[in-house]
Design a protein around this motif. Sequence first.
Motif, short mmCIF file in Angstrom:
data_model
loop_
_atom_site.label_atom_id
_atom_site.label_comp_id
_atom_site.label_asym_id
_atom_site.label_seq_id
_atom_site.Cartn_x
_atom_site.Cartn_y
_atom_site.Cartn_z
N GLY A 280 0.81 -1.21 0.00
CA GLY A 280 0.00 0.00 0.00
C GLY A 280 0.85 1.26 0.00
N GLU A 281 0.23 2.35 0.42
CA GLU A 281 0.83 3.67 0.26
C GLU A 281 2.04 3.91 1.15
N SER A 282 2.15 3.18 2.25
CA SER A 282 3.25 3.44 3.19
C SER A 282 4.57 2.84 2.72
N PHE A 283 4.55 2.07 1.63
CA PHE A 283 5.75 1.35 1.21
C PHE A 283 6.97 2.28 1.02
N GLY A 284 6.79 3.32 0.23
CA GLY A 284 7.91 4.21 -0.07
C GLY A 284 8.46 4.91 1.16
N GLU A 285 7.54 5.34 2.01
CA GLU A 285 7.92 6.03 3.24
C GLU A 285 8.76 5.10 4.13
N ARG A 286 8.33 3.84 4.25
CA ARG A 286 9.08 2.89 5.10
C ARG A 286 10.43 2.55 4.49
N MET A 287 10.50 2.43 3.16
CA MET A 287 11.80 2.16 2.54
C MET A 287 12.76 3.32 2.80
N ALA A 288 12.24 4.54 2.74
CA ALA A 288 13.09 5.71 3.02
C ALA A 288 13.59 5.67 4.47
N MET A 289 12.69 5.30 5.41
CA MET A 289 13.10 5.19 6.82
C MET A 289 14.18 4.14 7.01
N LEU A 290 14.01 3.00 6.35
CA LEU A 290 14.95 1.89 6.52
C LEU A 290 16.32 2.23 5.93
N VAL A 291 16.30 2.84 4.75
CA VAL A 291 17.56 3.27 4.14
C VAL A 291 18.24 4.32 5.02
N ARG B 140 9.40 -12.73 8.31
CA ARG B 140 8.77 -12.06 9.46
C ARG B 140 9.77 -11.13 10.14
N ASN B 141 9.35 -9.93 10.51
CA ASN B 141 10.25 -9.06 11.28
C ASN B 141 9.91 -9.15 12.76
N ALA B 142 10.70 -8.48 13.61
CA ALA B 142 10.59 -8.66 15.06
C ALA B 142 11.16 -7.44 15.78
N ARG B 143 11.25 -7.52 17.10
CA ARG B 143 11.78 -6.40 17.89
C ARG B 143 13.23 -6.09 17.47
N PRO B 144 13.63 -4.82 17.50
CA PRO B 144 14.95 -4.43 16.98
C PRO B 144 16.09 -4.82 17.91
N ASN B 145 16.56 -6.04 17.79
CA ASN B 145 17.62 -6.55 18.67
C ASN B 145 18.93 -6.82 17.95
N ARG B 153 23.91 0.73 15.39
CA ARG B 153 22.55 0.86 15.93
C ARG B 153 21.70 -0.33 15.47
N LYS B 154 20.93 -0.86 16.39
CA LYS B 154 20.09 -2.03 16.10
C LYS B 154 18.91 -1.61 15.22
N ILE B 155 18.76 -2.24 14.09
CA ILE B 155 17.65 -1.86 13.20
C ILE B 155 16.85 -3.07 12.71
N PHE B 156 17.35 -4.29 12.97
CA PHE B 156 16.62 -5.49 12.54
C PHE B 156 16.20 -6.30 13.75
N GLY B 157 15.11 -7.05 13.59
CA GLY B 157 14.83 -8.12 14.53
C GLY B 157 15.72 -9.31 14.20
N SER B 247 3.37 -2.93 7.06
CA SER B 247 3.46 -3.12 8.51
C SER B 247 4.59 -2.28 9.09
N LEU B 248 4.59 -2.17 10.42
CA LEU B 248 5.64 -1.40 11.09
C LEU B 248 7.00 -2.06 10.88
N LEU B 249 8.04 -1.23 10.69
CA LEU B 249 9.42 -1.70 10.67
C LEU B 249 9.83 -2.10 12.09
N SER B 250 10.87 -2.91 12.21
CA SER B 250 11.40 -3.25 13.54
C SER B 250 11.76 -1.98 14.31
N ILE B 251 12.32 -0.97 13.62
CA ILE B 251 12.71 0.27 14.31
C ILE B 251 11.51 1.10 14.76
N GLU B 252 10.32 0.78 14.27
CA GLU B 252 9.11 1.49 14.72
C GLU B 252 8.49 0.82 15.94
#
Lengths: 338, 338
Positions: A280-291, B140-145, B153-157, B247-252
């Motif tokens: 959905g629409e949040s895809f690009g925003e989350r990719m930017a956050m992750l990068v 599947r993602n998880a808590r940022p550990n 900085r921890k960014i992945f589960g 869905s939310l990223l691990s960092i979220e």
Amino acid sequence: MQETISVAALHKLVEAALSRNGFSAANASAIAAVIVAAERDGTRSHGLFRLAGYISEAGCGWVDGSAEPSLHDAAPGVLVVDAGNGYCQLAFERGRDRLVAKARANGSAAMAIRNSHHLAALWHEVEELAECGLVAFAFRNARPNMLPWGGQRKIFGTNPMAFACPVPGAPPLVWDFAASAMSRGEIMLAAQHGEALPEGVGVDAEGRATTDPKAILEGGAQLPFGGYKGSLLALTIEIMASAATGSLLSIEDRSAGVKGAQTANGGEMILAIDPAASGGESFGERMAMLVGALRGNGTARVPGERRYAARKAAEANGIPVDGATLDRVRAWARGEQP
Amino acid sequence: MQETISVAALHKLVEAALSRNGFSAANASAIAAVIVAAERDGTRSHGLFRLAGYISEAGCGWVDGSAEPSLHDAAPGVLVVDAGNGYCQLAFERGRDRLVAKARANGSAAMAIRNSHHLAALWHEVEELAECGLVAFAFRNARPNMLPWGGQRKIFGTNPMAFACPVPGAPPLVWDFAASAMSRGEIMLAAQHGEALPEGVGVDAEGRATTDPKAILEGGAQLPFGGYKGSLLALTIEIMASAATGSLLSIEDRSAGVKGAQTANGGEMILAIDPAASGGESFGERMAMLVGALRGNGTARVPGERRYAARKAAEANGIPVDGATLDRVRAWARGEQP
């Protein structure tokens, strides 16, 4: 001596070298594009270094340099491409637009390339799909040079896998790796230079751990990266690339008996997912956050960025190439055997 | 003291324990099935051991034990399931048949589960799809550990991934692993027992390599398996599970601030490919050859077979369970807080 050559001029030259040595115009153009992209992006191990291999394989008749891929719509979300015993480059080029259309229409699609050879890296293909807005995986099998974890008989190739994902306002995030602890090319270089390898790269003909590159290459075997997990990944890549595409398994390869052959007749699976449908629409925003979270995070890198930097420099200033290497390509392009 | 209990009786008991502790009948049944399957298959780390976690998460309100998943056909090959801040088990159960139908009709399909929690292993889900004749991946993602390779900085589960593939005349080939060098549960056990860890599992709060499990758990970080390649895989699992599912990223993740919470609200992506479409008639034959090449090959194993052997024994003779553990489940089932 180093020479500098433009991307366009190098493409023309490599294309001519292939055309004079057993490749149809369509195959020569598709293969030249990938060789030149590797030189341009600074990933030389898949660049001009490979040209002799392509020419040798077409010359000895192991690979069909004039193969015409045939496309078959196996399902709304599956395109099967028979490469006709040719290289994957043309098969991918011919199937790409239809795969993209299927992925956009269905949200998820697969391209199964069978009866094919691969002497290049996989990043090129998944990067092109990510540039079309798709998340993409590629899986490829190869000659049986690797043991499964705990195994005694070689049943996997060094089986590469690649992944690419679009990033808003930036080029795609792209990676590409072999399931082996070390690439075969690096082991060959170590053997040439008489250098010892790190532990865990391979075993000798008796199955004993060794750091001697020659012992690995001469009757020994390579090992997967990352222990049993890398071995599971190698198995999965094998399944996806061969059984799931209707292609030969690594253990079915007969190239060892053919003088001049370097690649297995095998398969490649490409998966493409449209993140606009699934995310959905949040895809690009989350990719930017992750990068953003990868950047400035110690020495972590955004995969692909080193290549893009090399590409930018090459497009502006040309590609620096070893003069003797270029002379060899020029000789092939004149129809000589250097 | 060890007790033996049948698969059906244990299911009934776990279901009752969940029903009395904040779970709707549908959620209790779906979660109990996965807990009991883990005990039955001998993968105890995802069995009764996890029950306290489920009860704690529903009890503190972090996870909705009565969540009703909602399904959305985003594309012919994409099913989006909003788990409603509940566990993935019911979301998967509700979406499974539609995903299978999509994969069969299109040859390739994806199920994106968003707004969801996961406290189980992933093999259960992909195994069910392979039993329907499909090749399946789960991410599947998880808590940022976990740190990315080279990161600070921890960014992945610990980001798990699973794969399953049908094998003719045999149960599916199935694997499931975390992208971390060691599971968090194993590190916790080592900390409890005061044992040192191998190198490469994690770093302390200052980012220095350590073999002290407490230093990793208290402000430190876990590391990916297999060096930079495992880190690339962790990144890919993160993208597939979160950005690509909406869905939310691990960092979220905000679970660290919630007493009783154990899981991140995140996502899961499941891909299903119909090998009959992409691989054609030779698929089964090649899978049989590949499984044959894994058998009797040193100590290499066909992934999943250890679980199937444990399952067979449990179905015939019941599941051996620690008596004190069973008593605790019985107390929960009576509405007591053991």
